[in-house]
Each structure stands twice: as C-alpha cells, then as structure tokens.
Design an enzyme around this catalytic site. Structure first.
Site, short mmCIF file in Angstrom:
data_model
loop_
_atom_site.label_atom_id
_atom_site.label_comp_id
_atom_site.label_asym_id
_atom_site.label_seq_id
_atom_site.Cartn_x
_atom_site.Cartn_y
_atom_site.Cartn_z
N LYS A 36 87.80 30.87 30.28
CA LYS A 36 87.68 31.90 31.30
C LYS A 36 86.56 32.89 31.02
CE LYS A 36 91.14 35.21 29.59
NZ LYS A 36 90.22 36.34 29.35
N THR A 37 86.33 33.21 29.74
CA THR A 37 85.24 34.15 29.43
C THR A 37 83.90 33.52 29.80
OG1 THR A 37 86.53 35.07 27.61
CG2 THR A 37 84.18 35.54 27.63
N ASP A 222 89.25 41.07 34.36
CA ASP A 222 89.76 40.08 33.41
C ASP A 222 91.21 40.42 33.04
OD1 ASP A 222 89.84 37.97 31.62
OD2 ASP A 222 88.82 39.07 30.02
N GLU A 223 91.97 39.42 32.60
CA GLU A 223 93.37 39.61 32.19
C GLU A 223 94.16 40.35 33.26
OE1 GLU A 223 94.39 38.04 29.77
OE2 GLU A 223 92.93 37.92 28.15
N GLN A 253 100.90 34.32 30.87
CA GLN A 253 100.55 35.08 29.68
C GLN A 253 100.75 36.59 29.88
OE1 GLN A 253 97.05 33.51 27.34
NE2 GLN A 253 96.69 32.33 29.20
N ARG A 612 97.81 29.77 20.92
CA ARG A 612 96.74 30.27 20.05
C ARG A 612 96.28 29.17 19.09
NH1 ARG A 612 95.09 33.13 23.24
NH2 ARG A 612 96.70 32.14 24.49
#
Length: 739
Positions: A36-37, A222-223, A253, A612
C-alpha cells in the site's frame, strides 16, 4: 514515452488501477503486505509527473512519524526536489502546523504549548481540585480517558454534560469544564485538541476553510481504518466539494478503538461518497502461503468486515509452530532457545526476530530471560527518551521560553535545581496571580520589577523566597530575549548554564554520567533545527518532540531481538515472529468478553500479529501463568482453534520443562487445542472502598482503581502480613463482598 508512465512498471493490475484512478473519491482496501505504501507514493508521483499536478496541491496524512518519514523518503526518490513542496505527515503534525498559522482566528495564540500525557494528568488533577473531587474515589486517569473520548467525538465539556449517561460521566464533565479553563490559561492544548480545534477552525472560519480547500486539490489518507470521528471530519472538510479524496486501509486491521478509532468510517465511506470507486489490493508480498492462509481463516470468523481474498506467490513455506510451555518463564526460555537455533542452523539474524504480546507486563519474563542468557534485545515502549527526567526538565525550560503562560512546565522547573522557593511560597504566589487574573509568570515578573524599583513585594512571601522568585523571573526574561535571536543549539547551551541545570545534573548522585549523556544526545537531535530562524527553530523542535510516539524511534538492528506489543507492531514486519500468551483472558483479553464487537477487535489484533511474519511464525501459550499477583492454569486461546490444523505443527525440540505430568500436550498431530474455551469468570464491578476477597490473599479493601488500555489496575490493602497488592482486574481471582 509519456512522462510518469514508468511509474506503472512492476505494479500488479490492482495497484496500477489505483495509481491511475485520479479524480473523485477512491477507497483502496489494502490487505497486509499488499504494497500500500508503494501504491500511495506512486499515485502521488503519478499526479505530479504524469498529470502535471503541482506538488503544493497534494496532501497525504498518516498516523505515525515513522510511516510519514518512509513515505517522504520514497517520494524523494520518485519526484526528486519536488517532494519538498508536498504536504506529507501525521494528522496531529498537520493540525499543529495549521493551528500555528491560523489558530488566532479561534483565539489560540501561535506560541501555544502541546501537553503530553503527564502534563494532561497534572492539569486534570488541578481541575479536580477546582471541582472539589477526591482523586482516590475518582481516578484522574479514568477522567482523562472520558474527556479524550469526548473530544474525539468533537464534544466540549458542555456537550459531554448534556449527553452524560452515568454519574462518572457527569463528574468528568465538571472536571472537563475546569480543564478547558486551565488549558486556556496556560495557552496550551492536548493531543485531542489538535484535531478538535483544527476541525473547529475549518468549520467556523470560512475564509480559512476555502483557502485550504483551494490549495489542497488532492487528499490521501493512509490507515483510514484507524481514524476517529474528528479525523474523518477533518478529512472531509479538506476534501470539500471537489471530493478528490483517496482513503487507504483495511478494516481487518482496525485495532485502536480504545484510542477512539471508529471502524465505521471505512465501512461507511461508500455511503458518505456514493460515487466512490473501490479497489482491493489482495496480493500479499510479505508472507508465506501458510501464514496467509492461517490469517485468512482466523479473520473470516469476524462479521464486521469487507470481504476480500488474499493470495501470494511466495510459496507455501513452513507450517506455523505451536508450543505449550509450562509457565511464562519456560515460554520465554523456549523463545530464546528457538532464536538461538534459527541463528545457528538457518542463518537468521537476531534482529530478524520479534516477540509480540498483548500487554506490556508480559515483557518481564522475556526481559529476565534475555538478561540471564546475555541476549541483546530492544524493548519498544519502555521509558521513552523524551520522558527521561533530565530531558523533560530541559524541555520544560524550553517550553517556558516559548510560552511563558505555560504554568505546568513552570511548576516543573521552578525548583530544578533547588532555589529556595518552597511549596507554600508557590501556593501564595499562585493565589495572588489568580486574584489578579494574571499568569503565574507575570506575577513573578511583577515581584522582580518591585524589587528592582526598591518597592515592597506585593505578595506575602519570606524575603529569601521573594528574592529567589525575582531572580528566577529575571533569568527567564533574559533567556526569552535571547531566544529571539539565538540558534536553538546555542540557546540550549545558554539554558543549561544560566539555569544551573548542567551543574545540577553533573553533580547529582543518580547516574550523573548517563543523565548528562542523554542531554548531549538531545543537543545532537536539536542540531537538525539549527539552520532555522531562532524562533522557528525552537517552535519546530518543541512541536516535533511533542508528537513523537514510541514506534517512531524504532530502528532495525541485526544484533537485537525486538520485544513489542501487538498494538505497537502494526506497520512493521519481521522474518520471524513469536506471539506469546495465546490464552483465553489474555489474547483474547478478558475485557473483550463483554461484547462481540470487542472480541472481533481482539481477533483483528491477533490477525495483525500473524501478518507481521514473513517466513516463520510461532504461536505460544503457557499451561500456567503468574500475572499481577495471581497464578493459575490457563485455557488455550480460541484463536488457535480457528486456524486449520493442517497449517500447524509442534515444536521440533523439547525444552526443559517442569514435572512430566505437566509437560506440553503435543502429540504427533500437533498441540491439543480442540477443547472449547472454559467460560470466563464474571469480573466484579469495583469502586474505591469496596470490600473484596482474593483466593490467595484473603479479604481486603480497594484503595485505588485505575483505568488502563482495555483493563483496570486495582490497588487493594490486605491484612498486615499480606500488605498492599496491585492487581489487574481481568486476571485477579477477586470476589466482591456485599454489605
């Protein structure tokens, strides 16, 4: 070649579509490890290079300085010097800058202070005194939590008072009213105010709103699943009627409801923007197939989510290792032993390994095991650098120079080092300042002026204290004058000398060398702001430090394993991950048993931990766990049972264990995790003064009750031979004695 087309190379079809979708509202559902980044930064670069959008017209906001720094670094590589004109940062950093520039429009002077959690608590205790409330019966931390929640919902004290449903909310509203007055008196804001006041500014001042809507034609968030009501409102105000708003996130998330994050923001985005386009990023580049399949099976149990399928080309990889230890000490021993084996046999570096847990207190056994073995470790979330006493003292002086109305920081340093100004003198001075309706430092300045003119002191203070107050005010005035034309590093040196702080630290008995090294480290950090104009350098340094979070200081190291909570691990990745404490009441936490909504968040938290991991994932539980004064057998987490058995395997080697009858229940087909969870005991609702009975310690009286993230710490005075114990309500075997 068309400018910017090369930015699309190497993107998968969904990523490419997201980058090329420019106008109108866009929702990008980005699964873990889906790049996504990369999509966010390439989309911004595509706007600049392929679409000719001025970088000044683009703003991207996220949640941590670490994420913002990574985004900025990538953009530097993609668009070069043009990246300097982009607005990229955290919500709080953007709001802080907006309020510095425009806050006068709503009565907030530009030199305001940003109060951290300790400063807020100090002010709330003062507000409680004004509200005539007893801290022992009304925990200040719990009141702070209520106030924070209200602000995240854009409610002031009047709004909270009108909507209060419980007695505790009513008294919190009373404290909130005085807290607002004290913040205004100190020319200060807290973290929640940064968002709330920025929203107020854009809502109430049309000229400012229109100017920023005109400037920022493209907004990226973002997020997005972690936004609260205030943050989403801010984003919508900035987007305006153009609605060129792109939000990126994953409801699976969303793990910060205790910080007031509202999962409904991402779930209802398409209702708020009916014309929105939705793109799902489903290819995972991080984890093996086994890890990804385990994560998907776990999260599929949740009902509150947007459906998406995840896949990877990384191969199936090794099964997940499940291990049951006897207790937390053996659990820690197994983890470190397995890390040693991986380093020895599979060329894994210690820095590739992270141990994750639900609550900070679980780190104790892990830290002790590391110290015993000589294993280097990094504890994320320990005592933060800027919270160390000597650094906080120096910062308090700098805050005072920047904002002389800041009475919290003034009170901190008035006697650091000691100057002969006692508590009674300060109380008398504070009362006089309040009567005169002037700031505390202004009162000190008047005493200094009277002494200089040979006039009597206007406050009834002992002559020695009056002289000390006058000398202090004169010293601070001289430093304030100097701060207007002195670069920040030189100003720090002046403060250390003029205040006597350097001599105080170096001559102290409490680790003077270490404490002075911390000051030198702080001085080195300040070098980054030394090129700015003096006043700007001081303001920027203080603002940036106020907004630093634990995870922002995280840096990879080849030599040290990482100990970190599951909440703090969000946004990170490791080749090897150990999740410890997979037991009912711990993960999922006992407090989550109160509602299905809370239980789903615990499942999302476990999902975040699992995703993770890149190559190896270990899931551990202990047969018995001693925790906050209570020890007893545990029940394996339901989350283990929600992962298909074919993805799991037992540990390859035996660890040293307790007596054979209490060994791990592993068999050839893996751990015995099929039994349904035992019902969790109902935890009593307690208040200060209640009588309780503990299964081991006997009867006692509740003397304190402090809210923490998702739990409560109870302080109980037991009989004389037991003494005072601090216990977590979710773990302590307590029974309330009625009558």
């Amino acid at each position: 070649m068309t400018p910017g087309v090369e930015l699309l190379e190497g993107l998968n079809p969904a990523q490419k579509e997201a980058v090329e979708t420019i106008d109108g509202p866009l929702l990008i559902i980005a699964g873990p490890g889906s790049g996504k980044t990369r999509v966010i930064t390439h989309r911004i670069a595509y706007l600049v290079r392929a679409c000719g959008v001025s970088p000044r017209r683009i703003i991207a906001v996220t949640f941590t300085n670490k994420a913002a720094r990574e985004m900025r670094d990538r953009l530097q590589q993609l668009v070069g010097a043009q990246a300097d004109a982009l607005t990229v940062g955290t919500f709080h950093a953007f709001c802080a800058l907006l309020l510095r520039r425009e806050g006068e429009s709503i009565g907030l002077p530009a030199n305001y202070s940003i109060y951290d959690a300790d400063d807020q608590l100090s002010l709330i205790k003062q507000a409680m005194e004004l509200a005539e409330l007893e801290p022992k019966r009304n925990p200040p931390q719990a009141i702070r939590s209520v106030i924070s929640k209200a602000k995240s919902l854009l409610m002031d004290s009047r709004g909270l008072a009108q909507r209060a449903e419980t007695y505790f909310e009513e008294i919190s509203a009373r404290v909130f009213h005085h807290y607002e007055e004290l913040l205004a008196r100190n020319n200060a804001v807290d973290f929640d105010d940064l968002l709330m006041k920025a929203v107020l500014l854009l809502q109430e001042v049309s000229e400012v709103r229109e100017r920023y809507q005109s400037r920022y034609q493209y907004l990226m968030v973002d997020e997005f699943q972690d936004t609260n009501v205030a943050q989403y409102r801010l984003a919508r105000l900035l987007a305006g009627d153009q609605a060129n708003i792109c939000v990126v996130g994953d409801p699976d998330q969303s793990i910060y409801s205790w910080r007031s994050a509202d999962i409904r923001n991402i779930l209802s985005f398409q209702q708020d923007y009916p014309q929105a386009k939705t793109i799902s990023l489903e290819q995972n580049y991080r984890s093996t197939g086994a890890i990804l399949e385990a994560a998907q099976n776990l999260i599929s149990v949740n009902g509150m989510r947007l459906q998406k399928g995840l896949f990877t080309d990384n191969g199936q990889g090794a099964p997940l290792v499940v291990h049951e230890a006897y207790d937390q000490e053996e659990e820690a021993s197994f983890v470190l032993g397995e890390i040693d084996r991986l380093v020895r046999e599979e060329s894994v570096k210690p820095g590739d390994c992270a141990v994750m847990y639900r609550v900070n207190a679980q780190s104790r056994a892990l830290e002790e095991a590391c110290l015993h073995r000589g294993t280097k470790y990094r504890l994320v979330g320990g005592v933060r650098f800027y919270q160390r006493r000597e650094v906080k003292d120096l910062l308090a002086y700098l805050h005072l120079l920047h904002n002389p109305a800041d009475e919290v920081n003034l009170s901190r340093v008035i006697s650091v080092p000691p100057r002969g100004i006692g508590a009674k003198s300060m109380q008398a001075l504070a009362r006089w300042a309040l009567d005169q309706q002037i700031p505390l430092f202004t009162a000190m300045q008047r005493i200094a002026a009277c002494r200089s003119a040979g006039e009597p002191c206007p406050v009834a203070l002992p002559s020695r204290a009056a002289k000390a107050v006058a000398d202090f005010a004169t010293m601070v005035d001289e430093l304030i004058a100097s701060s207007a034309n002195t670069r920040i590093v030189d100003l720090i040196d002046q403060v250390l000398e003029a205040t006597g702080l350097r001599r105080h630290i170096q001559s102290g008995e409490d680790r003077p060398d270490e404490r002075w090294e911390n000051i030198l480290e702080f001085r080195e950090i300040a070098q980054e702001y030394n090129a700015e104009e003096p006043a700007d350098g001081l303001a920027t340094l203080l603002e940036r430090i106020s907004l630093v979070a634990d995870v922002d200081s995280y840096e990879e190291s080849e030599e040290s394993i990482t100990l970190i909570t599951l909440h703090q691990a969000k946004g990170l990745e490791f080749p090897v991950v150990f999740i410890v404490g997979l037991e009912e009441g711990l993960l999922p936490h006992s407090r989550s048993m109160e509602s299905e909504e809370q239980l789903e968040e615990e499942r999302r938290l476990c999902y975040v931990g699992i995703t993770r991991a890149q190559h190896h994932l270990y899931l551990l539980r202990a047969f018995r766990r001693g925790f906050m004064g209570s020890t007893g057998p545990t029940v394996s987490s339901r989350f283990l049972r929600e992962i298909p058995g074919h993805l799991l395997t037992a540990a390859k080697r035996e660890q040293s264990v307790k007596p054979a009858s209490k060994r791990s229940s592993f068999g050839a087909r893996g751990p015995a995790i099929d039994a349904p969870p035992a019902p969790m005991p109902v935890r009593p609702t307690l208040e200060i003064g209640d009588l309780v009975r503990h299964s081991s310690f006997g009867e006692g009286v509740v003397t304190d009750f402090v809210a923490s993230a998702g739990d409560h710490e109870v302080t109980i005075q037991f009989r004389e031979d037991v003494g005072v114990k601090r216990l977590l309500l979710s773990f302590a075997p307590l029974e309330k004695i009625e009558g």
